[in-house]
Design a protein around this motif. Structure first.
Motif, PDB file in Angstrom:
ATOM      1  N   TYR A 185      15.489  18.634  -5.812  1.00  0.00           N
ATOM      2  CA  TYR A 185      15.064  20.030  -5.827  1.00  0.00           C
ATOM      3  C   TYR A 185      13.772  20.216  -6.605  1.00  0.00           C
ATOM      4  O   TYR A 185      13.543  19.561  -7.623  1.00  0.00           O
ATOM      5  CB  TYR A 185      16.161  20.920  -6.418  1.00  0.00           C
ATOM      6  CG  TYR A 185      17.246  21.223  -5.418  1.00  0.00           C
ATOM      7  CD1 TYR A 185      17.143  22.309  -4.569  1.00  0.00           C
ATOM      8  CD2 TYR A 185      18.363  20.400  -5.289  1.00  0.00           C
ATOM      9  CE1 TYR A 185      18.118  22.585  -3.630  1.00  0.00           C
ATOM     10  CE2 TYR A 185      19.340  20.664  -4.353  1.00  0.00           C
ATOM     11  CZ  TYR A 185      19.211  21.758  -3.524  1.00  0.00           C
ATOM     12  OH  TYR A 185      20.161  22.023  -2.581  1.00  0.00           O
ATOM     13  N   LYS A 186      12.929  21.112  -6.083  1.00  0.00           N
ATOM     14  CA  LYS A 186      11.682  21.493  -6.738  1.00  0.00           C
ATOM     15  C   LYS A 186      11.733  22.984  -7.074  1.00  0.00           C
ATOM     16  O   LYS A 186      12.239  23.790  -6.285  1.00  0.00           O
ATOM     17  CB  LYS A 186      10.489  21.274  -5.808  1.00  0.00           C
ATOM     18  CG  LYS A 186      10.051  19.858  -5.579  1.00  0.00           C
ATOM     19  CD  LYS A 186       8.827  19.863  -4.656  1.00  0.00           C
ATOM     20  CE  LYS A 186       8.308  18.470  -4.383  1.00  0.00           C
ATOM     21  NZ  LYS A 186       7.124  18.507  -3.484  1.00  0.00           N
ATOM     22  N   PHE A 187      11.158  23.331  -8.209  1.00  0.00           N
ATOM     23  CA  PHE A 187      11.067  24.750  -8.539  1.00  0.00           C
ATOM     24  C   PHE A 187       9.952  25.407  -7.738  1.00  0.00           C
ATOM     25  O   PHE A 187       8.889  24.817  -7.507  1.00  0.00           O
ATOM     26  CB  PHE A 187      10.788  24.944 -10.029  1.00  0.00           C
ATOM     27  CG  PHE A 187      10.622  26.396 -10.406  1.00  0.00           C
ATOM     28  CD1 PHE A 187      11.725  27.205 -10.589  1.00  0.00           C
ATOM     29  CD2 PHE A 187       9.350  26.945 -10.533  1.00  0.00           C
ATOM     30  CE1 PHE A 187      11.574  28.553 -10.904  1.00  0.00           C
ATOM     31  CE2 PHE A 187       9.191  28.284 -10.853  1.00  0.00           C
ATOM     32  CZ  PHE A 187      10.303  29.087 -11.045  1.00  0.00           C
ATOM     33  N   VAL A 202      16.520  24.130 -11.707  1.00  0.00           N
ATOM     34  CA  VAL A 202      17.020  24.407 -10.353  1.00  0.00           C
ATOM     35  C   VAL A 202      18.126  23.423  -9.982  1.00  0.00           C
ATOM     36  O   VAL A 202      19.200  23.816  -9.507  1.00  0.00           O
ATOM     37  CB  VAL A 202      15.876  24.344  -9.323  1.00  0.00           C
ATOM     38  CG1 VAL A 202      16.428  24.535  -7.910  1.00  0.00           C
ATOM     39  CG2 VAL A 202      14.832  25.399  -9.625  1.00  0.00           C
ATOM     40  N   ALA A 203      17.864  22.125 -10.209  1.00  0.00           N
ATOM     41  CA  ALA A 203      18.832  21.094  -9.827  1.00  0.00           C
ATOM     42  C   ALA A 203      20.146  21.251 -10.589  1.00  0.00           C
ATOM     43  O   ALA A 203      21.229  21.147 -10.001  1.00  0.00           O
ATOM     44  CB  ALA A 203      18.242  19.711 -10.087  1.00  0.00           C
ATOM     45  N   SER A 204      20.074  21.521 -11.884  1.00  0.00           N
ATOM     46  CA  SER A 204      21.294  21.642 -12.685  1.00  0.00           C
ATOM     47  C   SER A 204      22.075  22.909 -12.342  1.00  0.00           C
ATOM     48  O   SER A 204      23.301  22.920 -12.394  1.00  0.00           O
ATOM     49  CB  SER A 204      20.960  21.622 -14.181  1.00  0.00           C
ATOM     50  OG  SER A 204      20.163  22.735 -14.551  1.00  0.00           O
ATOM     51  N   THR A 205      21.355  23.961 -11.965  1.00  0.00           N
ATOM     52  CA  THR A 205      22.038  25.197 -11.557  1.00  0.00           C
ATOM     53  C   THR A 205      22.881  24.959 -10.307  1.00  0.00           C
ATOM     54  O   THR A 205      24.044  25.372 -10.224  1.00  0.00           O
ATOM     55  CB  THR A 205      21.020  26.324 -11.297  1.00  0.00           C
ATOM     56  OG1 THR A 205      20.328  26.628 -12.514  1.00  0.00           O
ATOM     57  CG2 THR A 205      21.714  27.584 -10.789  1.00  0.00           C
ATOM     58  N   GLU A 226      13.217  32.332  -1.321  1.00  0.00           N
ATOM     59  CA  GLU A 226      13.796  31.861  -0.063  1.00  0.00           C
ATOM     60  C   GLU A 226      13.743  30.340   0.048  1.00  0.00           C
ATOM     61  O   GLU A 226      14.513  29.738   0.781  1.00  0.00           O
ATOM     62  CB  GLU A 226      13.067  32.495   1.120  1.00  0.00           C
ATOM     63  CG  GLU A 226      13.325  33.998   1.260  1.00  0.00           C
ATOM     64  CD  GLU A 226      12.716  34.572   2.518  1.00  0.00           C
ATOM     65  OE1 GLU A 226      12.126  33.785   3.299  1.00  0.00           O
ATOM     66  OE2 GLU A 226      12.820  35.796   2.730  1.00  0.00           O
ATOM     67  N   LYS A 227      12.826  29.703  -0.692  1.00  0.00           N
ATOM     68  CA  LYS A 227      12.684  28.252  -0.628  1.00  0.00           C
ATOM     69  C   LYS A 227      13.165  27.555  -1.899  1.00  0.00           C
ATOM     70  O   LYS A 227      13.078  26.330  -2.003  1.00  0.00           O
ATOM     71  CB  LYS A 227      11.221  27.877  -0.367  1.00  0.00           C
ATOM     72  CG  LYS A 227      10.696  28.356   0.978  1.00  0.00           C
ATOM     73  CD  LYS A 227       9.254  27.914   1.181  1.00  0.00           C
ATOM     74  CE  LYS A 227       8.725  28.371   2.536  1.00  0.00           C
ATOM     75  NZ  LYS A 227       7.317  27.951   2.742  1.00  0.00           N
ATOM     76  N   LEU A 228      13.675  28.336  -2.847  1.00  0.00           N
ATOM     77  CA  LEU A 228      14.043  27.787  -4.145  1.00  0.00           C
ATOM     78  C   LEU A 228      15.095  26.689  -4.033  1.00  0.00           C
ATOM     79  O   LEU A 228      15.067  25.699  -4.775  1.00  0.00           O
ATOM     80  CB  LEU A 228      14.554  28.907  -5.061  1.00  0.00           C
ATOM     81  CG  LEU A 228      14.892  28.522  -6.502  1.00  0.00           C
ATOM     82  CD1 LEU A 228      13.671  27.955  -7.212  1.00  0.00           C
ATOM     83  CD2 LEU A 228      15.431  29.732  -7.267  1.00  0.00           C
ATOM     84  N   PHE A 229      16.032  26.856  -3.103  1.00  0.00           N
ATOM     85  CA  PHE A 229      17.122  25.896  -2.981  1.00  0.00           C
ATOM     86  C   PHE A 229      16.971  24.988  -1.751  1.00  0.00           C
ATOM     87  O   PHE A 229      17.947  24.427  -1.263  1.00  0.00           O
ATOM     88  CB  PHE A 229      18.468  26.616  -2.972  1.00  0.00           C
ATOM     89  CG  PHE A 229      18.746  27.352  -4.257  1.00  0.00           C
ATOM     90  CD1 PHE A 229      18.986  26.653  -5.431  1.00  0.00           C
ATOM     91  CD2 PHE A 229      18.735  28.735  -4.304  1.00  0.00           C
ATOM     92  CE1 PHE A 229      19.230  27.312  -6.628  1.00  0.00           C
ATOM     93  CE2 PHE A 229      18.973  29.410  -5.488  1.00  0.00           C
ATOM     94  CZ  PHE A 229      19.219  28.701  -6.659  1.00  0.00           C
ATOM     95  N   ASP A 230      15.751  24.863  -1.258  1.00  0.00           N
ATOM     96  CA  ASP A 230      15.488  23.923  -0.171  1.00  0.00           C
ATOM     97  C   ASP A 230      15.467  22.501  -0.727  1.00  0.00           C
ATOM     98  O   ASP A 230      14.788  22.230  -1.730  1.00  0.00           O
ATOM     99  CB  ASP A 230      14.149  24.224   0.493  1.00  0.00           C
ATOM    100  CG  ASP A 230      14.180  25.477   1.346  1.00  0.00           C
ATOM    101  OD1 ASP A 230      15.284  26.030   1.531  1.00  0.00           O
ATOM    102  OD2 ASP A 230      13.104  25.903   1.810  1.00  0.00           O
ATOM    103  N   PRO A 231      16.173  21.566  -0.120  1.00  0.00           N
ATOM    104  CA  PRO A 231      16.173  20.177  -0.606  1.00  0.00           C
ATOM    105  C   PRO A 231      14.904  19.434  -0.220  1.00  0.00           C
ATOM    106  O   PRO A 231      14.234  19.786   0.753  1.00  0.00           O
ATOM    107  CB  PRO A 231      17.398  19.572   0.082  1.00  0.00           C
ATOM    108  CG  PRO A 231      17.530  20.362   1.347  1.00  0.00           C
ATOM    109  CD  PRO A 231      17.084  21.754   1.015  1.00  0.00           C
TER     110      PRO A 231
END
Length: 468
Positions: A334-336, A279-282, A341-346
């Protein structure tokens, strides 16, 4: 036999796991310093280091009523709520359009020798092809006043705002519209080229794209990843064309031209989680690598899994940086999660010092960012760095730690030539309204009185110490 095979499979999978983890960790190295063991007073800057402050036209000038942000402030979202926090509008802002002579005196009091500001396209070209000589004269007067006071003007050509007529044409959603921006660039450069040496083409193209086409925090408020990829490409194309156009104009050969890149690190919450790393690298690739790769090689790669994949090439993009502007504030974890909807929540760590924004102190990231941008082998100017701190109880610490990190970067070989604090004044902070107070000077919006903050004196002290 089955037990042996199972053991082999587990061993192979374990090896693959560690290969992937160590690959991520080597490509995106994290950094954490023990501040209890660091003497932040042990910093050094070159004698010719350029100290400055930054603002942006719409945030400080006041009465900018002909751009897409004015329209955005005066509209409601699909639920009937105001687009800006508390329903605030930029309005008179800091009245910098009229009070710039006073504000230049404030800069002199700080001891800075440069001022980065943007020229408002919608004032200069209020209608397509119609240029306002009074607005152009205004910016000439600003530059003249700065120079008279020993302060170098540094101009940003595009800082988030578009004329309404340009927005109605589709703005940077259409590649053919870039030519209108270039016509504006030619006009204002020709008017200021004898006064201005350093030019920033596009401010934070990734932020413009993400906030306007992902988060919907900014106009046009669309959630469209595919269109976001197109907009970002067109903003980068605008930089490339602006660079070559300026270089072709009288006075352009000696002009120093760069883009302003907001560098944010996106780190995995758990550095041993492949999913968190993915997630973070994406996000890192979308926000950072797509732009840096384009400027370095001409290859534009914009890839959001299952949504959009763009792969284009522009040979004209290579060597279009005389310098690069760095805007740096912080990082995100970032957490997977399987919830899209929450995938890219910091996320944040408990031991981090928070600012008034949704991100923490991370001076180490400032150091990391300078290391990353050193790949271009051109001078780096920190065009923005500062803290939203309404209580003014963290500003001095922030300034001290971040400038220590910058000093260390220079000591370790990064070619950083200058630093511009964001911002000179508390101002209209886009969708956040007036609550997020980044200024060295507070501004009473009713009386327009400016007051130097106690926390700002740390920056003033450092500037004067290294300007002797």
């Amino acid at each position: 036999m089955k037990i042996k095979i199972t053991g082999v499979i587990i061993a192979i999978l374990t090896i693959i796991y560690f290969i992937i983890i160590f690959s991520y960790q080597s490509k995106y190295p994290q950094l954490k310093w023990d501040w209890k063991k660091i003497d932040t007073e042990n910093m050094h800057f070159p004698k010719d280091f350029l100290w400055g402050v930054s603002t942006a036209a719409h945030q400080v000038e006041g009465n900018n009523t002909n751009n897409q942000w004015y329209a955005w402030e005066n509209s409601l979202d699909e639920t009937g709520k105001p687009r800006v926090n508390n329903g605030e509008k930029s309005g008179l802002a800091c009245d910098h359009w009229n009070r710039y002579p006073t504000d230049i005196k404030l800069m002199k009091d700080l001891g800075v020798k440069a001022y980065r500001f943007s020229v408002e396209w919608s004032r200069i070209e209020p209608q397509k092809g119609v240029f306002d000589s009074v607005a152009i004269r205004h910016y000439q007067d600003v530059c003249d006043s700065l120079i008279k006071n020993g302060i170098e003007p540094v101009v940003t050509l595009h800082h988030f705002t578009n004329p309404i007529w340009f927005e109605e044409m589709g703005a940077f959603e259409k590649k053919e519209n870039v030519k209108y921006f270039i016509e504006f660039v030619e006009k204002i450069f020709s008017a200021l080229q004898d006064r201005v040496n350093k030019w920033c083409t596009i401010n934070e193209p990734a932020v413009y794209t993400v906030d306007g086409y992902f988060t919907t925090m900014s106009p046009p408020g669309k959630s469209d990843p595919a269109l976001a990829g197109v907009v970002l490409r067109n903003l980068l194309e605008a930089h490339v064309q602006a660079y070559h156009k300026i270089k072709s104009l009288p006075g352009g050969e000696n002009a120093k031209i760069g883009i302003v890149k907001n560098m944010t690190q996106f780190d995995p919450y758990n550095k041993w989680s492949i999913a968190d790393w993915f997630v973070a690298s994406t996000v890192y690739k979308i926000f950072n690598s797509s732009i840096l790769g384009f400027l370095k090689t001409g290859n534009y790669k914009f890839n959001m899994p299952f949504e959009v994949k763009m792969d284009e090439y522009n040979s004209d993009a290579v060597n279009t940086l005389d310098f690069i502007g760095l805007n740096y504030y912080s990082h995100y974890y970032y957490k997977f999660t399987f919830d899209q909807e929450k995938l890219f929540d910091p996320h944040y760590k408990k031991d981090e010092i928070m600012t008034d924004m949704d991100y923490p102190f991370y001076p180490e990231g400032f150091y990391r960012a300078t290391q990353t941008l050193s790949q271009f082998s051109v001078p780096i100017y920190v065009t923005e760095n500062g803290i939203a701190d309404a209580k003014d109880d963290r500003r001095a610490l922030f300034t001290n730690r971040y400038l220590y990190a910058l000093s260390k970067a220079i000591k370790d070989g990064c070619d950083v030539k200058g630093y511009f604090y964001w911002s000179l004044l508390d101002n209209f902070e886009w969708s956040f309204g007036y609550d997020k107070q980044f200024g060295l000077y507070s501004v009473n919006l009713e009386t327009q009185e400016r007051t130097l903050k106690e926390g700002a004196k740390e920056y003033q002290k450092i500037v004067k110490e290294f300007s002797r």
